[in-house]
Design an enzyme around this catalytic site. Structure first.
Site, mmCIF file in Angstrom:
data_model
loop_
_atom_site.group_PDB
_atom_site.id
_atom_site.type_symbol
_atom_site.label_atom_id
_atom_site.label_comp_id
_atom_site.label_asym_id
_atom_site.label_seq_id
_atom_site.Cartn_x
_atom_site.Cartn_y
_atom_site.Cartn_z
ATOM 1 N N CYS A 2 -5.273 67.399 93.621
ATOM 2 C CA CYS A 2 -6.379 67.763 94.490
ATOM 3 C C CYS A 2 -5.859 68.804 95.453
ATOM 4 O O CYS A 2 -4.685 69.153 95.426
ATOM 5 C CB CYS A 2 -6.822 66.551 95.299
ATOM 6 S SG CYS A 2 -7.140 65.099 94.287
ATOM 7 N N ARG A 27 -7.436 73.727 92.321
ATOM 8 C CA ARG A 27 -6.640 72.507 92.143
ATOM 9 C C ARG A 27 -7.480 71.320 91.673
ATOM 10 O O ARG A 27 -6.953 70.254 91.390
ATOM 11 C CB ARG A 27 -5.965 72.130 93.464
ATOM 12 C CG ARG A 27 -5.008 73.177 93.961
ATOM 13 C CD ARG A 27 -4.378 72.717 95.249
ATOM 14 N NE ARG A 27 -3.525 71.579 95.043
ATOM 15 C CZ ARG A 27 -2.262 71.640 94.669
ATOM 16 N NH1 ARG A 27 -1.702 72.803 94.469
ATOM 17 N NH2 ARG A 27 -1.542 70.556 94.519
ATOM 18 N N TRP A 75 -9.788 66.238 92.166
ATOM 19 C CA TRP A 75 -9.732 66.187 90.696
ATOM 20 C C TRP A 75 -9.389 64.749 90.389
ATOM 21 O O TRP A 75 -8.285 64.297 90.675
ATOM 22 C CB TRP A 75 -8.655 67.138 90.205
ATOM 23 C CG TRP A 75 -8.610 67.334 88.728
ATOM 24 C CD1 TRP A 75 -9.440 68.128 87.984
ATOM 25 C CD2 TRP A 75 -7.680 66.774 87.800
ATOM 26 N NE1 TRP A 75 -9.070 68.078 86.670
ATOM 27 C CE2 TRP A 75 -8.001 67.269 86.511
ATOM 28 C CE3 TRP A 75 -6.597 65.901 87.923
ATOM 29 C CZ2 TRP A 75 -7.294 66.913 85.374
ATOM 30 C CZ3 TRP A 75 -5.894 65.543 86.771
ATOM 31 C CH2 TRP A 75 -6.236 66.056 85.524
ATOM 32 N N ASN A 99 -3.490 63.969 98.191
ATOM 33 C CA ASN A 99 -3.267 64.564 96.874
ATOM 34 C C ASN A 99 -2.086 63.839 96.253
ATOM 35 O O ASN A 99 -1.000 63.832 96.836
ATOM 36 C CB ASN A 99 -2.969 66.057 97.022
ATOM 37 C CG ASN A 99 -2.417 66.671 95.757
ATOM 38 O OD1 ASN A 99 -2.765 66.250 94.661
ATOM 39 N ND2 ASN A 99 -1.546 67.649 95.898
ATOM 40 N N GLY A 100 -2.310 63.222 95.092
ATOM 41 C CA GLY A 100 -1.201 62.513 94.447
ATOM 42 C C GLY A 100 -1.694 61.204 93.872
ATOM 43 O O GLY A 100 -2.896 60.992 93.723
ATOM 44 N N GLU A 484 -0.406 81.638 72.437
ATOM 45 C CA GLU A 484 -0.971 81.891 73.761
ATOM 46 C C GLU A 484 -2.400 82.440 73.642
ATOM 47 O O GLU A 484 -3.289 82.054 74.400
ATOM 48 C CB GLU A 484 -0.041 82.855 74.534
ATOM 49 C CG GLU A 484 -0.480 83.227 75.919
ATOM 50 C CD GLU A 484 -0.715 82.054 76.866
ATOM 51 O OE1 GLU A 484 -0.384 80.903 76.530
ATOM 52 O OE2 GLU A 484 -1.285 82.306 77.941
ATOM 53 N N LYS A 488 -5.598 80.514 75.255
ATOM 54 C CA LYS A 488 -6.519 81.163 76.200
ATOM 55 C C LYS A 488 -7.962 80.964 75.748
ATOM 56 O O LYS A 488 -8.832 80.643 76.539
ATOM 57 C CB LYS A 488 -6.251 82.675 76.330
ATOM 58 C CG LYS A 488 -4.990 83.076 77.051
ATOM 59 C CD LYS A 488 -5.037 82.917 78.549
ATOM 60 C CE LYS A 488 -4.617 81.556 78.995
ATOM 61 N NZ LYS A 488 -3.271 81.205 79.200
ATOM 62 N N GLU A 491 -9.061 77.314 76.177
ATOM 63 C CA GLU A 491 -9.175 76.891 77.571
ATOM 64 C C GLU A 491 -10.479 77.338 78.216
ATOM 65 O O GLU A 491 -11.110 76.588 78.939
ATOM 66 C CB GLU A 491 -8.023 77.496 78.405
ATOM 67 C CG GLU A 491 -6.710 76.783 78.269
ATOM 68 C CD GLU A 491 -5.622 77.453 79.098
ATOM 69 O OE1 GLU A 491 -4.877 76.729 79.753
ATOM 70 O OE2 GLU A 491 -5.512 78.705 79.091
ATOM 71 N N HIS A 507 0.750 76.950 54.415
ATOM 72 C CA HIS A 507 1.016 75.508 54.361
ATOM 73 C C HIS A 507 -0.088 74.685 55.033
ATOM 74 O O HIS A 507 0.146 73.563 55.452
ATOM 75 C CB HIS A 507 2.364 75.198 55.016
ATOM 76 C CG HIS A 507 3.506 75.882 54.337
ATOM 77 N ND1 HIS A 507 3.900 75.592 53.057
ATOM 78 C CD2 HIS A 507 4.310 76.894 54.754
ATOM 79 C CE1 HIS A 507 4.905 76.362 52.704
ATOM 80 N NE2 HIS A 507 5.176 77.170 53.724
ATOM 81 N N LYS A 606 -5.428 73.756 87.533
ATOM 82 C CA LYS A 606 -4.364 74.754 87.582
ATOM 83 C C LYS A 606 -2.993 74.096 87.664
ATOM 84 O O LYS A 606 -2.044 74.542 87.056
ATOM 85 C CB LYS A 606 -4.605 75.652 88.798
ATOM 86 C CG LYS A 606 -3.594 76.764 88.961
ATOM 87 C CD LYS A 606 -3.948 77.938 88.097
ATOM 88 C CE LYS A 606 -2.938 79.038 88.131
ATOM 89 N NZ LYS A 606 -2.922 79.744 86.838
HETATM 90 C C1 G6P Z 1 -1.963 73.602 83.479
HETATM 91 C C2 G6P Z 1 -2.594 74.961 83.633
HETATM 92 C C3 G6P Z 1 -1.944 75.945 82.667
HETATM 93 C C4 G6P Z 1 -0.436 75.958 82.868
HETATM 94 C C5 G6P Z 1 0.163 74.564 82.769
HETATM 95 C C6 G6P Z 1 1.617 74.556 83.201
HETATM 96 O O1 G6P Z 1 -2.301 73.067 82.239
HETATM 97 O O2 G6P Z 1 -3.987 74.890 83.393
HETATM 98 O O3 G6P Z 1 -2.461 77.249 82.880
HETATM 99 O O4 G6P Z 1 0.142 76.788 81.909
HETATM 100 O O5 G6P Z 1 -0.542 73.669 83.619
HETATM 101 O O6 G6P Z 1 1.659 74.892 84.550
HETATM 102 P P1 G6P Z 1 2.905 75.490 85.307
HETATM 103 O O7 G6P Z 1 2.428 75.652 86.725
HETATM 104 O O8 G6P Z 1 4.003 74.498 85.182
HETATM 105 O O9 G6P Z 1 3.250 76.790 84.674
#
Ligand code: G6P
Length: 611
Positions: A2, A27, A75, A99-100, A484, A488, A491, A507, A606
């Site tokens: 959060c 967050r 969150w 937060n936690g 990647e 993207k 996501e 395969h 994030k």
């Molecule tokens: C979350 C984010 C991703 C990120 C991942 C790792 O899943 O949505 O965008 O790549 O965490 O985060 P970090 O801060 O460790 O790179």
């Protein structure tokens, strides 16, 4: 996971808290709330489910007056998103944002209920409010009450606490969740992250685990939870508030994609030794002797950062000739993995707070490995536990889908490889000079690719926006980029996508192909080119719609694909920095055409500080 924020000073606090929460919404964003010391010695609370705008409407209907307050964007971890589960949580005269995760919440809840407390929500946070309130009831001041309550908590927390009895202060504490204090003139702030505070101050005090602080308008007193005074110099943060805003782009993600040349420039600044064709390696924290003695590099990360580490492994093995292994942090931790002295663990994380990466790196350190952090957020948890830190200087990344941090992570991994390669005698001075010069040119080349491909990629995204599955294929350094690109798209546009090593297509994924499936095939002119072109043809023969990402002037790729995205010819080690750009743009435009919430996609956050 959060975001929390707090203000104490002479101004009306509600607008400042809301502004801070807006910058922290990345967050988490399923509910939000504020608690303020209102005139007349009361604490008043407003909470709302959903995005921050719902809280803003609630405040328009029933404004909050007062100059000291705390706020929260949530969150959900304990208890579904609802108004009653939204923070701040109140018990008697005490209000708490958190937060936690409090791990021992079950026995605490039982104990409090047996003692006659009425607990309104399903959250672990409300228990903290009750614990503090009970200490206040016994005559303790707020600081002492929080200190006593913290002694009962196990788990991760960053908390900010108000007591109606002490309207001039906020008490904050931190263990394993981020919290930063902003120092103003006659006013003090706290927040989970730096961007929330940038419009108000650049002077930040980073709290360590096991510390608490009492914030008043004119002072901050930092102590350990045990009560010992702590002296710490504030740090001045150079990020401007505008850098944390959208700067005219429709979404943060698009802004961050286009910021990559600048992010790259900032990340390379002062680190390339162009005179000697080398890299300045003092931040890497290894002596020349250590560099020679490394037995193996272990790369730990999650999500997009994990994809950067796959490229990092290829860089390290090719350039530094050091064995490198990649581990997804959540799969490494808690396992009897063989790691120890002689291993260099590189923990890669944008936020520096991802719990799985943090715990995995700690485990490796406990077993004797040296830990080097590659992180973007200064003073975050992973850099703090590491032996050394090699920051990416991408600036704040707000879009949940990581873009500019990925490319700057690649840059740091490549610089690390060059530095190690030179120390270990694994590459010639000439090769190292080529790579350093190539890196130095990257900001300009990346800018050209972004400008040159934007319109074409937007057109392709419009054409294929309704595809239900998309396949991404690449070999060698194009493989992590295929992963990647697929991540993207998943996501932010919620389209099913698979990233695959091109050689593995036969395969399995080949069975997915038909005329409705776009296959984005990365075929830059590198040592794998011929085989990659064959894979492309295999996909085409099964009627896939083939979009090739190829080197300029590649007539063969043009002939065998339906659509072609061209990137300039560069050293093959540098191709991932360029091929990833159109894939980021493709995902962005598909999502934008679909009308999804690009910067805050559903179910994602994030910074993931849960397991
Ligand atoms: C979350 C984010 C991703 C990120 C991942 C790792 O899943 O949505 O965008 O790549 O965490 O985060 P970090 O801060 O460790 O790179």
């Amino acid at each position: 996971m959060c975001g929390i924020v707090g203000y104490v000073g002479p101004q009306a606090c509600a607008p400042i808290l809301l502004d801070g929460l807006r910058r922290l919404e990345y967050r988490g964003y399923d509910s939000a709330g504020l608690a303020v010391h209102a005139p007349g010695g009361r604490i008043e609370v407003r909470r709302a489910v959903g995005k921050l705008r719902n809280l803003e409407s609630a405040l328009r209907e029933k404004p909050l007056e007062g100059a000291v307050g705390i706020g929260h964007t949530r969150w959900a971890t304990h208890g579904r998103p609802s108004e009653v589960n939204a923070h701040p949580h109140v018990a008697g005269d005490v209000a708490v944002v958190h937060n936690g995760i409090i791990e021992n919440h079950m026995p605490l809840r039982r104990e409090l209920e047996e003692a006659g407390c009425t607990i309104a929500s399903d959250t672990d946070t409300e228990l903290v409010a009750h614990l503090v309130e009970r200490e206040v009831q016994q005559g303790k001041d707020l600081e002492a009450a929080v200190r006593a309550a913290l002694g009962r908590l196990e788990g991760a927390y960053a908390i900010a606490v108000l007591s109606a009895k002490e309207p001039e202060r906020i008490v904050v504490a931190k263990s394993a969740s981020p919290l930063v204090i902003g120092l103003g003139e006659g006013e003090m702030f706290c927040a989970s992250d730096i961007p929330a505070l940038l419009p108000y101050t650049r002077d930040m005090l980073f709290m360590e685990d096991g510390e608490m602080a009492v914030l008043e308008a004119g002072s901050v007193r930092l102590t350990t939870v045990a009560g010992a005074d702590v002296e710490r110099e504030p740090k001045r943060i150079d990020w401007s508030p505008v850098m944390a805003e959208k700067a005219g782009y429709k979404h943060f993600m698009l802004k961050e994609i286009f910021e990559q040349p600048r992010a790259m420039e900032d990340t390379l600044r002062g680190r390339l030794d162009r005179e000697h064709g080398d890299v300045h390696g003092h931040e890497i924290g290894l002596s020349e002797e250590d560099a020679k003695g490394i037995r193996r590099v272990l790369l730990l990360a999650c999500g997009t950062s994990h994809h950067a580490t796959i490229a990092g492994k290829y860089f390290l093995e090719e350039i530094a000739k050091v064995p490198a292994v990649i581990e997804i942090a959540s799969e490494f931790r808690g396992r009897e993995a063989v790691v120890g002295e002689g291993d260099l663990v590189v923990a890669v994380s944008q936020s520096g707070e991802t719990l799985d990466t943090l715990v995995a790196a700690k485990e490796a350190k406990e077993r004797g490995a040296k830990v080097l952090a590659i992180a973007n957020v200064i003073g975050s948890a992973i850099p703090r536990m590491a032996d050394a830190v090699f920051y990416t200087h991408a600036g704040p990344e707000i879009g949940v889908a990581s873009t500019k941090c990925f490319s700057t992570q690649l840059a740091n991994l490549l610089m690390l490889s060059v530095w190690l390669g030179r120390r270990r005698g694994a590459i010639t001075a000439e090769r190292s000079r080529e790579l350093v010069e190539g890196l130095a040119r990257l900001p300009t080349t990346m800018k050209d690719v972004l400008q040159g491909t934007r319109q074409l990629v937007a057109n392709l995204a419009r054409r294929y926006v309704d595809a239900r599955d998309v396949l991404y294929l690449g070999r060698g350094l194009s493989f992590p980029i295929a992963l990647e690109g697929a991540l993207k798209l998943k996501e932010i546009s919620y389209v099913h996508a698979e990233g695959y090593p091109a050689g593995e297509m036969k395969h399995g994924p080949i069975a997915l192909i038909d005329s409705s499936v776009p296959a984005i095939v990365l075929v830059p002119r590198d040592r794998h080119w011929e085989r990659s072109i064959s894979n492309l043809q295999e996909a085409k023969a099964r009627e896939a719609i083939v979009i090739a990402v190829a080197t300029e002037g590649d007539e063969e790729a043009r002939q065998v694909s339906h659509d072609l995205i061209e990137i300039p010819a560069v050293d093959e080690v540098l191709t991932p920095f360029l091929t990833v750009l159109p894939l980021q743009l493709y995902a962005y435009y598909v999502a934008d055409f679909k009308g999804t919430d690009v910067d805050q996609p559903r179910n994602l956050a994030k910074t993931v500080t849960v397991e």
